[in-house]
Design a protein around this motif. Structure first.
Motif, PDB file in Angstrom:
ATOM      1  N   VAL A   1     -11.616  22.235  11.398  1.00  0.00           N
ATOM      2  CA  VAL A   1     -10.166  22.175  11.171  1.00  0.00           C
ATOM      3  C   VAL A   1      -9.567  23.568  11.424  1.00  0.00           C
ATOM      4  O   VAL A   1      -8.503  23.694  12.055  1.00  0.00           O
ATOM      5  N   PHE A   2     -10.241  24.613  10.940  1.00  0.00           N
ATOM      6  CA  PHE A   2      -9.735  25.975  11.132  1.00  0.00           C
ATOM      7  C   PHE A   2      -9.657  26.325  12.627  1.00  0.00           C
ATOM      8  O   PHE A   2      -8.650  26.872  13.095  1.00  0.00           O
ATOM      9  N   GLN A   3     -10.692  26.009  13.404  1.00  0.00           N
ATOM     10  CA  GLN A   3     -10.690  26.298  14.843  1.00  0.00           C
ATOM     11  C   GLN A   3      -9.606  25.509  15.565  1.00  0.00           C
ATOM     12  O   GLN A   3      -8.928  26.045  16.459  1.00  0.00           O
ATOM     13  N   GLN A   4      -9.427  24.234  15.185  1.00  0.00           N
ATOM     14  CA  GLN A   4      -8.391  23.417  15.812  1.00  0.00           C
ATOM     15  C   GLN A   4      -7.011  23.983  15.501  1.00  0.00           C
ATOM     16  O   GLN A   4      -6.133  23.994  16.380  1.00  0.00           O
ATOM     17  N   ALA A   5      -6.800  24.444  14.266  1.00  0.00           N
ATOM     18  CA  ALA A   5      -5.503  25.021  13.886  1.00  0.00           C
ATOM     19  C   ALA A   5      -5.246  26.306  14.671  1.00  0.00           C
ATOM     20  O   ALA A   5      -4.106  26.567  15.089  1.00  0.00           O
ATOM     21  N   GLN A   6      -6.264  27.112  14.922  1.00  0.00           N
ATOM     22  CA  GLN A   6      -6.089  28.351  15.676  1.00  0.00           C
ATOM     23  C   GLN A   6      -5.744  28.060  17.148  1.00  0.00           C
ATOM     24  O   GLN A   6      -4.989  28.796  17.766  1.00  0.00           O
ATOM     25  N   GLN A   7      -6.270  26.989  17.671  1.00  0.00           N
ATOM     26  CA  GLN A   7      -6.032  26.665  19.068  1.00  0.00           C
ATOM     27  C   GLN A   7      -4.697  25.940  19.272  1.00  0.00           C
ATOM     28  O   GLN A   7      -3.974  26.232  20.219  1.00  0.00           O
ATOM     29  N   GLU A   8      -4.369  24.941  18.406  1.00  0.00           N
ATOM     30  CA  GLU A   8      -3.205  24.099  18.637  1.00  0.00           C
ATOM     31  C   GLU A   8      -1.994  24.449  17.768  1.00  0.00           C
ATOM     32  O   GLU A   8      -0.929  23.874  17.954  1.00  0.00           O
ATOM     33  N   GLY A   9      -2.144  25.297  16.795  1.00  0.00           N
ATOM     34  CA  GLY A   9      -1.030  25.671  15.929  1.00  0.00           C
ATOM     35  C   GLY A   9      -1.089  24.993  14.567  1.00  0.00           C
ATOM     36  O   GLY A   9      -0.654  25.547  13.563  1.00  0.00           O
ATOM     37  N   LYS A  10      -1.607  23.797  14.508  1.00  0.00           N
ATOM     38  CA  LYS A  10      -1.843  23.127  13.229  1.00  0.00           C
ATOM     39  C   LYS A  10      -2.902  22.059  13.430  1.00  0.00           C
ATOM     40  O   LYS A  10      -3.086  21.555  14.535  1.00  0.00           O
TER      41      LYS A  10
ATOM     42  N   GLU B   1       0.841  -1.190   0.000  1.00  0.00           N
ATOM     43  CA  GLU B   1       0.000   0.000   0.000  1.00  0.00           C
ATOM     44  C   GLU B   1       0.877   1.240   0.000  1.00  0.00           C
ATOM     45  O   GLU B   1       1.934   1.278   0.620  1.00  0.00           O
ATOM     46  N   ALA B   2       0.412   2.239  -0.727  1.00  0.00           N
ATOM     47  CA  ALA B   2       1.147   3.497  -0.799  1.00  0.00           C
ATOM     48  C   ALA B   2       1.099   4.177   0.567  1.00  0.00           C
ATOM     49  O   ALA B   2       0.072   4.152   1.248  1.00  0.00           O
ATOM     50  N   PRO B   3       2.196   4.766   0.986  1.00  0.00           N
ATOM     51  CA  PRO B   3       2.169   5.465   2.273  1.00  0.00           C
ATOM     52  C   PRO B   3       1.249   6.677   2.204  1.00  0.00           C
ATOM     53  O   PRO B   3       1.166   7.350   1.186  1.00  0.00           O
ATOM     54  N   MET B   4       0.563   6.878   3.274  1.00  0.00           N
ATOM     55  CA  MET B   4      -0.392   7.996   3.334  1.00  0.00           C
ATOM     56  C   MET B   4       0.270   9.205   4.001  1.00  0.00           C
ATOM     57  O   MET B   4       1.111   9.056   4.880  1.00  0.00           O
ATOM     58  N   TYR B   5      -0.127  10.388   3.558  1.00  0.00           N
ATOM     59  CA  TYR B   5       0.418  11.645   4.089  1.00  0.00           C
ATOM     60  C   TYR B   5      -0.723  12.509   4.593  1.00  0.00           C
ATOM     61  O   TYR B   5      -1.797  12.547   4.001  1.00  0.00           O
ATOM     62  N   LYS B   6      -0.438  13.207   5.680  1.00  0.00           N
ATOM     63  CA  LYS B   6      -1.429  14.100   6.278  1.00  0.00           C
ATOM     64  C   LYS B   6      -1.249  15.506   5.705  1.00  0.00           C
ATOM     65  O   LYS B   6      -0.134  16.000   5.616  1.00  0.00           O
ATOM     66  N   VAL B   7      -2.369  16.118   5.302  1.00  0.00           N
ATOM     67  CA  VAL B   7      -2.338  17.525   4.903  1.00  0.00           C
ATOM     68  C   VAL B   7      -2.667  18.327   6.166  1.00  0.00           C
ATOM     69  O   VAL B   7      -3.731  18.156   6.757  1.00  0.00           O
ATOM     70  N   MET B   8      -1.710  19.184   6.565  1.00  0.00           N
ATOM     71  CA  MET B   8      -1.850  19.936   7.824  1.00  0.00           C
ATOM     72  C   MET B   8      -2.076  21.421   7.522  1.00  0.00           C
ATOM     73  O   MET B   8      -1.338  22.020   6.745  1.00  0.00           O
ATOM     74  N   LEU B   9      -3.107  21.991   8.138  1.00  0.00           N
ATOM     75  CA  LEU B   9      -3.355  23.437   8.050  1.00  0.00           C
ATOM     76  C   LEU B   9      -2.585  24.112   9.168  1.00  0.00           C
ATOM     77  O   LEU B   9      -2.713  23.731  10.330  1.00  0.00           O
ATOM     78  N   ILE B  10      -1.750  25.097   8.787  1.00  0.00           N
ATOM     79  CA  ILE B  10      -0.916  25.787   9.784  1.00  0.00           C
ATOM     80  C   ILE B  10      -1.612  27.094  10.192  1.00  0.00           C
ATOM     81  O   ILE B  10      -2.136  27.831   9.353  1.00  0.00           O
TER      82      ILE B  10
END
Length: 179
Positions: free
Chosen positions: A135-144, A97-106
């Motif tokens: 996702v936007f609220q989580q990025a604002q609180q935790e940094g990404k 299986e192809a390795p999976m990558y996470k797209v992270m919002l900074i």
């Protein structure tokens, strides 16, 4: 001798040589009608000696025994064909299986909430407005915050498209196993 006599003798010798080939008296070497004397005198040789204008006569050896050759049939082994009911066994292919990558919002303080949510829904196909807002609220609180897991090429595509939006949305990709 005249020309007519020579041609008559040639004709007679050819007839006699043909007759000698098919006669049963092969053991004697003289012609059947006793004409060997005149031929010998005319040409200086026997009619049986060969050469000259006489037709070639086949050699007949009656005294020989012929052997019978019999051929035996050999049993032929054919390859066994697979019956239609029997499935053909094939080697199982091992797929990795192809390795999976996470797209992270900074996180960035200059983001407009409506613009980020709208662009994330337009670029990332499996994301709706509620997920984009979370996702936007989580990025604002935790940094990404993670937008989703994708194969490497798709993750890179989403990252590049987010960076090209106007105003720019910062994002990154990381391997699934990284923290």
């Amino acid at each position: 001798m005249t020309r007519l006599t020579i041609s008559a003798l040639l004709l007679l010798s050819s007839i006699l040589s043909l007759g000698n080939a098919f006669t049963a008296t092969v053991s004697s070497s003289r012609p059947a009608f006793g004409v060997a004397g005149p031929l010998k005198m005319a040409f200086g040789k026997d009619s049986d000696s060969g050469g000259g204008a006489a037709l070639a006569k086949p050699k007949v050896n009656i005294g020989q025994k012929t052997a019978l050759v019999t051929e035996t049939k050999q049993k032929v082994n054919y390859k066994k064909k697979n019956k239609p009911a029997e499935p053909v066994q094939r080697r199982e292919e091992d797929f990795q299986e192809a390795p999976m990558y996470k797209v992270m919002l900074i996180e960035d303080d200059g983001y407009d909430v409506a613009h980020v949510v709208e662009r994330m829904c337009a670029i990332i196909e499996d994301m709706d407005e509620d997920q984009a807002a979370n996702v936007f609220q989580q990025a604002q609180q935790e940094g990404k915050a993670m937008c989703g897991k994708y194969p490497m090429e798709i993750a890179e595509l989403y990252k590049e498209q987010l960076l090209r939006s106007n105003p720019m949305i910062f994002s990154d990709i990381m391997e699934e196993n990284e923290n």
